[in-house]
Design an enzyme around this catalytic site. Structure first.
Site, mmCIF file in Angstrom:
data_model
loop_
_atom_site.group_PDB
_atom_site.id
_atom_site.type_symbol
_atom_site.label_atom_id
_atom_site.label_comp_id
_atom_site.label_asym_id
_atom_site.label_seq_id
_atom_site.Cartn_x
_atom_site.Cartn_y
_atom_site.Cartn_z
ATOM 1 N N CYS A 278 -29.945 57.615 -95.284
ATOM 2 C CA CYS A 278 -30.418 56.225 -95.292
ATOM 3 C C CYS A 278 -31.947 56.186 -95.465
ATOM 4 O O CYS A 278 -32.531 57.101 -96.062
ATOM 5 C CB CYS A 278 -29.969 55.492 -94.032
ATOM 6 N N ASP B 233 -30.548 53.048 -85.033
ATOM 7 C CA ASP B 233 -30.474 51.613 -84.781
ATOM 8 C C ASP B 233 -30.483 51.338 -83.295
ATOM 9 O O ASP B 233 -31.051 50.353 -82.834
ATOM 10 C CB ASP B 233 -29.237 51.014 -85.460
#
Lengths: 311, 311, 311, 311, 311, 311
Positions: F127, F196
């Site tokens: 990512c 996250d």
């Protein structure tokens, strides 16, 4: 009965196992200390300190292996004042707070643990743990559609009590023999068991068979939770102490007739086994859901043990 | 009773479980075929072939899931001659050789397996397997100083039979509940169990709890052996077939009273579980000690199945 | 010296370890049998059979634990004719073929194994195995840019011989102590070692430390190869036999002075250890690269052992 | 076009990838050989042998890495007669049998593999394998209530083809990106994929991502099957040969615009990866369901390769 | 010699390794600071602060990689008062407490660790750690019937020192070469080693070979303990710093003659390796037995480092 | 706009995702509180408390699942004084400190993490995480010769952003499809990803595919690091709360045309997955590099949550 007699009476009941169960023992000891302190009439703080020390020792010695006992006494007898009346006040408040928290621990564990249960989950449990059952029934009462697989838990078959408890709530329950744990594991979403004690490294001492269940859960990537009141965390293990595994009577395993038939048969009947922390995902306590590696912090921050004073 | 009636009689006894146990079923079928062939009086080889085919089918259909039955019939009915008298002779010889080998299988397994047992070993076993017991008692009779831990094996508690058998030999034996397998494992040198069937990939079908025991042995780097007569290897699994796990009666787990108390309780009582080959070190058979990966070769070379004919 | 004396002479040299090393022992036995048969003058096939049997037994008994000896004798004495002259011919041909193949085995292993080595590879090896070295030097001679990490291999420090051999070829070589295996493993592409014996389940018997190296390779997802001539596969293990681990002299570990200083010190000096098949990726043999699970097939197909005759 | 021209024509079409896909290539080669042999008019067996050898070589050389090609040619050209007419007959029969079996392979794999699928199963698959799809659709047509999770399979997104194929059958299908394999694994009962090649140690060469999927299945105790026609087993790997991993064009991963924007960007686009045998439960072939450890036996028994002739 | 000269003298002795060993270095530094402060005569607290800062820096810079040095200096120089005389008092008290605790650390570790040793245990140890030996000899002096397997620990063979030390106590001791760790592991109950440093994630830096031993213990479900004084915990690792692995002289591995013979031979001689926390069951420190995951808490609570001030 | 309106305005922007990203949300909330408090004019502390409570609740409710929001508000609103002016001062200081630290967090993470990167390392990332990129670019700017493998990260292909960012720095970068993670792993030295959220047991919530990458790293003994600002640690997980995995739109996976073609196709598009702590070596935070087991301590010590107040 004078105040010391009452305390001794409680001590005797713990020794004789008239009072039994980690929670009940802990609360009885806190209560006995409170009552004793309340009625204690001494002049100097030095004398007071000695009395408290003796009372604490008397209680601790009743069941040297009971993990909740030293925790209850420790938390109750932590006073800082050197004024006798204030010190008394502190102890009474400590005892009452401890009892209040102990009484509330299962409810909190139920609420915290239920958050780890999802709608549709199949849950496996072993033996008959109040804390584990609180988690399951709380989740069910929140409307989650769950079902439970309960192991028989030889030799004393506490799985029948568990089954009855769950069926009374209306929770669909399936009983299996202990040997079928691994067979059923692939379809299980979460395993949840209770705890007799938690060691400083997060190892779980619980009913014999628990470590086998944890191993099977680990093999199948199934979550494994244990529900444990904070007073189940064992401070002595910081000092390096093993938690001794009690060997129970042969009678639990074999009836008299069989024993008579096989007089040379040796029977090993360990009450507990030890589940290594690597097989445990979370410990659900009354102060939160913590990973097993945090046991030391619980013992230090929530039970008030100072490691520096050991040895 | 004519010859076909006799064969049907054997078939009926297998169906009704008057004849039971993998070895006894297999030998009864081979014997029935031998007797049937002996008395069979036909002219052409074509007619003969048809009769044999029908007889074989009649026997196989009695217990479609019995793994030893197709093996016995297959080995017995392999004849190559197109002369009726020679073909008869072949079948009679096949049947007698099969019975002889089956009778001798346990002794051979005992001798081969005993070589894997060393002086001073602690052995763990589960359930009550003749083959596993032959290995243990053969090692003991060779003068090796061994002791055994036998699991209770709920629900039918075959561990008591095992304990009695071993104590009769004078072998020191300790009984444990099934949940204590992992607790005791660190001190065990070798685990040895029997087999209900061996699949083509070497997976072991055996008494519920076996896979749990194998997992605990694997975790502790303990040798795990299974003792299996060659006729326990399942040819159908080459065709991709699962070995179905029989679910047995609830009565084995709970007595009537408890059942009446807990009418909504579901009970799952699987007879077997499946141990993956990665947890098995060796399979002790009557034709040698082989790793689980060799199951296919045993099926092909020793049981005579041609994979090319499948489907 | 007559023909039997010559055979006995060879037997004596094997017993006294004048002839040593798996390959040399095997070839000497085959040669002795060939010479013995060549000069043997007997009339009946029965008498001939008895002579051969005796000669074979005499040779096998010289070193009951040498794995290559029974293989050589087995392959040499497999004759089918019942005509003495033809039987002689068969044995002579067998012996010569065995010797030819044994002589060619290392070259073949080198060629097959070198295909598993890629340009740029870092290779780790343990002890001083001819077969493993053939693989490495063949790859180097094919122009592949490789380097080798050689372990010291206490107590006899064969790693120095290995280092010298490789440096003579011009292959960059690094020596490490045995304890540094895991430390260096992450940068290694392939581990390759030799074999003292391969058991029926593919377990590798090799220089002490090999199993530790294999464990470290497995942990790091590094390929682990063993190079083994087919005559290193042990047929006795089919019969369930353990491969006994020889305990060697204390003198290899401690010098006299140290021993005198520490008279109560116990020293354990095992020559070999056993690497479980799950840690082995491929066995490089002279008949191909096979997975460890294929050991049984090699023993059956390439060494000619019939498992059905055992026990 | 004369007979040799026709064979060369087929060879050219294989080279140019006009004929592509393991099955089609194999069948085309067998057919070309049959036609060539049919029309071949030679006198002596020696001359015939030379022609066949040349023809075989010509075909093998078209695609040195195609695993099915040498298998087809090997099986077709195995003749034993030294009479030219009989030898021709053998080759023609071999070719026709090979083609017949190849044509029937998918149906057999479907039937064998479907036995491993149970009612209610959730199946995960990767890429777009005919063999794997035959297993799934056969199980569905047997009335089993199944659903499938298909991975997208970047870069060429064959998961869309798979999804379309399954939805056309009416099988409920869910598409996920390749990164979500592990996220979904806990709810999957069986993973089934195809095979580009099977190595001698049972390692699976298949679409990039397969080894990751197998690892995730292994972690969660989920069955992992591969469906592979026997002609996918690679005989060269017995000789120690690696299966080379083809690196495909960057264009498959990035469009022109992005490439122009990032001229220094390196892209690695491997077509396949290698799944180690320990992560594979069964290989579903047209001759049965075999464990990965049996690959060598398949190559030997079903593809006719003699390992002794190698090197 | 004036007071600063004395401090510099200590610094020089640490640099030149006249003072060596984690404990001795730490205590010398604390003592030097105490003496320096005692004789320091300054007026303002600002001036005092600067002097202390300089003295601390001078000492830390002597051996930037010594893990105990910054811990000793940190604990000694933590004063809170802004009155010079009180600040002096604080530092003197800190230094004396540090030295007292360091002196007592081994005894405490011995007592805490001995609780993890049971009667009848076989213990394995590596290298020659005072802390590990204190645990073993304390257990022995408590009357526990134990025996020890000591590894040779090439290249410097500290296992001989360990053996001598244990035999002097009368503890039965067996020496093995480092390669035999895994061979002996199945019979070992507990492994205990020392520590050169403990990183923030609980990783253990210790004598080369330790990580291999831990891996073998983990494979066999054997407990693995490390004994480490709190001043061995490395605060710098919180800042992300690697603990550099020292490469020691070739002379330790090879004698001059061998080196002369093999001039192109590269030798890698790492002093330490790093054992990941997942292979460590408990760290026995002087403030209790803690799991490796608690290293951060030890650094924070017992060594006084504030992570917020870093970078 | 009055002061409450401004706070509501910020709240609206968070709700509408005009303000997005964990860091930006957290800082906006702290700033809004500061401004609100600054302008707040109230008399009694009781009234003040109520206003602050309401303002905090208003902000928290905007995005109940944003992990950084409650952390920012908690840290900002911790005041101890019961004097309104002092309490205001405390809140203003808290807010400013929080914003300062948040602004500085990436730089600190970069410096701490870069210490775990060695010269010559191959790094893999997934990512497009700012924190992970800071670590990589900081190491590169320190002169370390590194290269990066970036995964494509379907469905949104953030790997292209990552590649561009790294190439702009001049760091050699290779792009791979997500399925090639395991294929490339053996050559990777360190994996570093962002976060996250971090749960109380150290589990990492991050972009879908992260747990697969961690599993592959674990299998190959490759270090796995996550870079996470302290405000990413989730206090709610102490209360047992799951971190819900957001399911994102199908449009991210399939374009309109394909969707139209396959109307019955189900698509599962989870935004995140959860990586268990056992696969994580270190969490690089702005207050140090900590093992995952320390998450609870970070939440308690650095984010100021009192577990005792929960439920």
């Amino acid at each position: 009965m004078d105040h010391l007699s009452q305390l001794k009476d409680t001590a005797d009941k713990i020794t004789s196992m008239e009072i039994r169960g980690a929670g009940r023992i802990a609360k009885a000891a806190a209560l006995a200390l409170r009552d004793y302190v309340e009625s204690l009439e001494v002049g100097s703080i030095g004398e007071f300190n000695r009395h408290i020390e003796n009372a604490a020792k008397l209680l601790v010695d009743t069941r040297p292996t009971a993990v909740s006992l030293p925790n209850a006494i420790r938390l109750t007898t932590q006073y800082t004042s050197s004024d006798v009346y204030e010190a008394k006040e502190e102890i009474i408040n400590n005892a009452e707070r401890f009892i209040r928290q102990a009484n509330d621990a299962l409810r909190k564990i139920g609420e915290i643990g239920a958050r780890r249960i999802s709608d549709g989950d199949v849950i496996m449990t072993h033996c008959n743990s109040n804390a584990a059952l609180f988690v399951i029934t709380t989740a069910f009462e929140q409307g989650k559609d769950i079902s439970v697989i309960a192991t028989e838990t030889r030799p004393r078959r506490q799985g029948l009590l568990t089954s009855k408890h769950l069926l009374d709530y209306g929770i669909p329950t399936t009983l299996i023999v202990d040997s079928a744990m691994r067979y059923c594991m692939k379809k299980v979403d979460t395993v949840i068991v209770g705890a007799d004690a938690i060691a400083v490294n997060g190892a779980l001492v619980n009913k014999i068979g628990t470590s086998q269940l944890a191993l099977a859960a680990h093999e199948a990537r199934t979550n494994f939770l244990t529900a444990a009141e904070t007073y189940k965390f064992s401070p002595n293990t910081i000092h390096g102490e093993f938690i001794e595994i009690e060997q129970r009577s042969i009678d639990e395993v074999l009836d008299r007739e069989t024993l008579a038939d096989l007089p040379e048969l040796n029977v090993l009947n360990p009450a507990f086994d030890i589940t290594p922390p690597k097989y445990i995902d979370l410990i659900i306590t009354d102060v939160g859901a913590v990973p097993p590696g945090m046991a030391y912090t619980i013992i230090k921050d929530h039970l008030g043990w100072e490691v520096s004073e050991i040895v």
